[in-house]
Design a protein around this motif. Structure first.
Motif, PDB file in Angstrom:
ATOM      1  N   LEU A  20      -8.081   8.233  -1.210  1.00 24.24           N
ATOM      2  CA  LEU A  20      -7.880   7.110  -2.124  1.00 24.24           C
ATOM      3  C   LEU A  20      -6.436   7.162  -2.616  1.00 24.24           C
ATOM      4  O   LEU A  20      -5.963   8.213  -3.047  1.00 24.24           O
ATOM      5  N   SER A  21      -5.714   6.050  -2.510  1.00 23.37           N
ATOM      6  CA  SER A  21      -4.320   6.031  -2.971  1.00 23.37           C
ATOM      7  C   SER A  21      -3.987   4.664  -3.533  1.00 23.37           C
ATOM      8  O   SER A  21      -4.647   3.671  -3.253  1.00 23.37           O
ATOM      9  N   GLY A  22      -2.933   4.629  -4.353  1.00 20.95           N
ATOM     10  CA  GLY A  22      -2.529   3.374  -4.975  1.00 20.95           C
ATOM     11  C   GLY A  22      -1.063   3.372  -5.326  1.00 20.95           C
ATOM     12  O   GLY A  22      -0.394   4.411  -5.298  1.00 20.95           O
ATOM     13  N   GLY A  23      -0.555   2.196  -5.657  1.00 18.70           N
ATOM     14  CA  GLY A  23       0.843   2.038  -6.036  1.00 18.70           C
ATOM     15  C   GLY A  23       1.020   0.822  -6.923  1.00 18.70           C
ATOM     16  O   GLY A  23       0.134  -0.031  -7.034  1.00 18.70           O
ATOM     17  N   ASN A  32     -17.140   8.350  -0.015  1.00 17.38           N
ATOM     18  CA  ASN A  32     -16.880   7.017   0.535  1.00 17.38           C
ATOM     19  C   ASN A  32     -17.677   6.009  -0.296  1.00 17.38           C
ATOM     20  O   ASN A  32     -18.896   5.965  -0.232  1.00 17.38           O
ATOM     21  N   ALA A  33     -16.967   5.247  -1.127  1.00 20.12           N
ATOM     22  CA  ALA A  33     -17.614   4.309  -2.046  1.00 20.12           C
ATOM     23  C   ALA A  33     -16.619   3.206  -2.412  1.00 20.12           C
ATOM     24  O   ALA A  33     -15.464   3.251  -2.007  1.00 20.12           O
ATOM     25  N   GLU A  34     -17.076   2.242  -3.187  1.00 20.51           N
ATOM     26  CA  GLU A  34     -16.176   1.224  -3.735  1.00 20.51           C
ATOM     27  C   GLU A  34     -15.515   1.813  -4.972  1.00 20.51           C
ATOM     28  O   GLU A  34     -16.202   2.407  -5.814  1.00 20.51           O
ATOM     29  N   TYR A  35     -14.189   1.640  -5.108  1.00 24.96           N
ATOM     30  CA  TYR A  35     -13.452   2.212  -6.235  1.00 24.96           C
ATOM     31  C   TYR A  35     -12.687   1.153  -7.004  1.00 24.96           C
ATOM     32  O   TYR A  35     -12.244   0.146  -6.441  1.00 24.96           O
ATOM     33  N   THR A  36     -12.529   1.422  -8.285  1.00 26.35           N
ATOM     34  CA  THR A  36     -11.766   0.578  -9.190  1.00 26.35           C
ATOM     35  C   THR A  36     -10.877   1.483 -10.030  1.00 26.35           C
ATOM     36  O   THR A  36     -11.283   2.584 -10.401  1.00 26.35           O
ATOM     37  N   THR A  69      -7.975  -2.833 -11.258  1.00 25.63           N
ATOM     38  CA  THR A  69      -7.588  -3.072  -9.867  1.00 25.63           C
ATOM     39  C   THR A  69      -8.700  -2.584  -8.947  1.00 25.63           C
ATOM     40  O   THR A  69      -9.088  -1.420  -9.011  1.00 25.63           O
ATOM     41  N   GLN A  70      -9.217  -3.484  -8.138  1.00 27.72           N
ATOM     42  CA  GLN A  70     -10.264  -3.144  -7.168  1.00 27.72           C
ATOM     43  C   GLN A  70      -9.579  -2.569  -5.926  1.00 27.72           C
ATOM     44  O   GLN A  70      -8.630  -3.142  -5.407  1.00 27.72           O
ATOM     45  N   CYS A  71     -10.071  -1.430  -5.451  1.00 28.41           N
ATOM     46  CA  CYS A  71      -9.506  -0.808  -4.245  1.00 28.41           C
ATOM     47  C   CYS A  71     -10.063  -1.468  -3.000  1.00 28.41           C
ATOM     48  O   CYS A  71     -11.251  -1.775  -2.927  1.00 28.41           O
ATOM     49  N   SER A  72      -9.216  -1.671  -2.028  1.00 28.40           N
ATOM     50  CA  SER A  72      -9.631  -2.292  -0.770  1.00 28.40           C
ATOM     51  C   SER A  72      -9.880  -1.208   0.287  1.00 28.40           C
ATOM     52  O   SER A  72      -9.485  -0.066   0.108  1.00 28.40           O
ATOM     53  N   GLY A  73     -10.524  -1.585   1.364  1.00 25.28           N
ATOM     54  CA  GLY A  73     -10.694  -0.687   2.481  1.00 25.28           C
ATOM     55  C   GLY A  73     -12.062  -0.047   2.602  1.00 25.28           C
ATOM     56  O   GLY A  73     -12.321   0.660   3.561  1.00 25.28           O
ATOM     57  N   PHE A  74     -12.988  -0.302   1.673  1.00 18.54           N
ATOM     58  CA  PHE A  74     -14.312   0.304   1.740  1.00 18.54           C
ATOM     59  C   PHE A  74     -15.117  -0.339   2.870  1.00 18.54           C
ATOM     60  O   PHE A  74     -15.199  -1.553   2.978  1.00 18.54           O
ATOM     61  N   LYS A  75     -15.656   0.513   3.714  1.00 16.51           N
ATOM     62  CA  LYS A  75     -16.535   0.046   4.781  1.00 16.51           C
ATOM     63  C   LYS A  75     -17.824   0.855   4.690  1.00 16.51           C
ATOM     64  O   LYS A  75     -17.903   1.968   5.171  1.00 16.51           O
ATOM     65  N   GLY A  76     -18.806   0.296   3.989  1.00 18.67           N
ATOM     66  CA  GLY A  76     -20.050   1.008   3.691  1.00 18.67           C
ATOM     67  C   GLY A  76     -21.002   1.148   4.792  1.00 18.67           C
ATOM     68  O   GLY A  76     -21.010   1.017   5.884  1.00 18.67           O
TER      69      GLY A  76
END
Length: 110
Positions: free
Chosen positions: A54-57, A91-95, A103-110
């Motif tokens: 998980l990463s962000g900027g 592996n989950a949906e992150y905020t 900010t909702q994190c993108s890239g989750f493929k459940g």
């Protein structure tokens, strides 16, 4: 008008008009503040154990709270460059919540 009078009148008028145009453009550019970068977050790199990176900027340096749909959550320190990285999370949906911004994190493929 004779030929000598025309340049004496027209050159200062043209210079004044050009100066006004340049001044108006500079004032408009100075008045518009630069927009802060939009914060982003993404999920990537599924490891062999099924966990992810998980990463962000684009965040403001300081603390932020990360929470996920699998129950994982906690405080993360945003670096001076506005970014963060968390390795090996479920592996989950992150905020990411920082101040009043979410900010909702993108890239989750459940």
């Amino acid at each position: 008008m004779n030929r000598r009078t025309r340049p004496r009148i027209l050159v200062p008028l043209a210079a004044a008009a050009l100066g006004a145009l340049i001044g108006a453009g500079s004032a408009a550019a100075a008045a518009a503040p630069a927009a802060p970068p939009a914060a982003t977050c993404s999920i990537s790199g599924v490891f062999e154990n099924g966990r992810v990176h998980l990463s962000g900027g684009g965040f403001t340096p300081g603390p932020a709270y990360v929470f996920g749909s699998a129950g994982f959550g906690g405080t993360v320190e945003i670096a001076q460059n506005g970014g963060f990285q968390i390795m090996n999370v479920p592996n989950a949906e992150y905020t990411v919540r920082q101040g009043g911004e979410v900010t909702q994190c993108s890239g989750f493929k459940g």
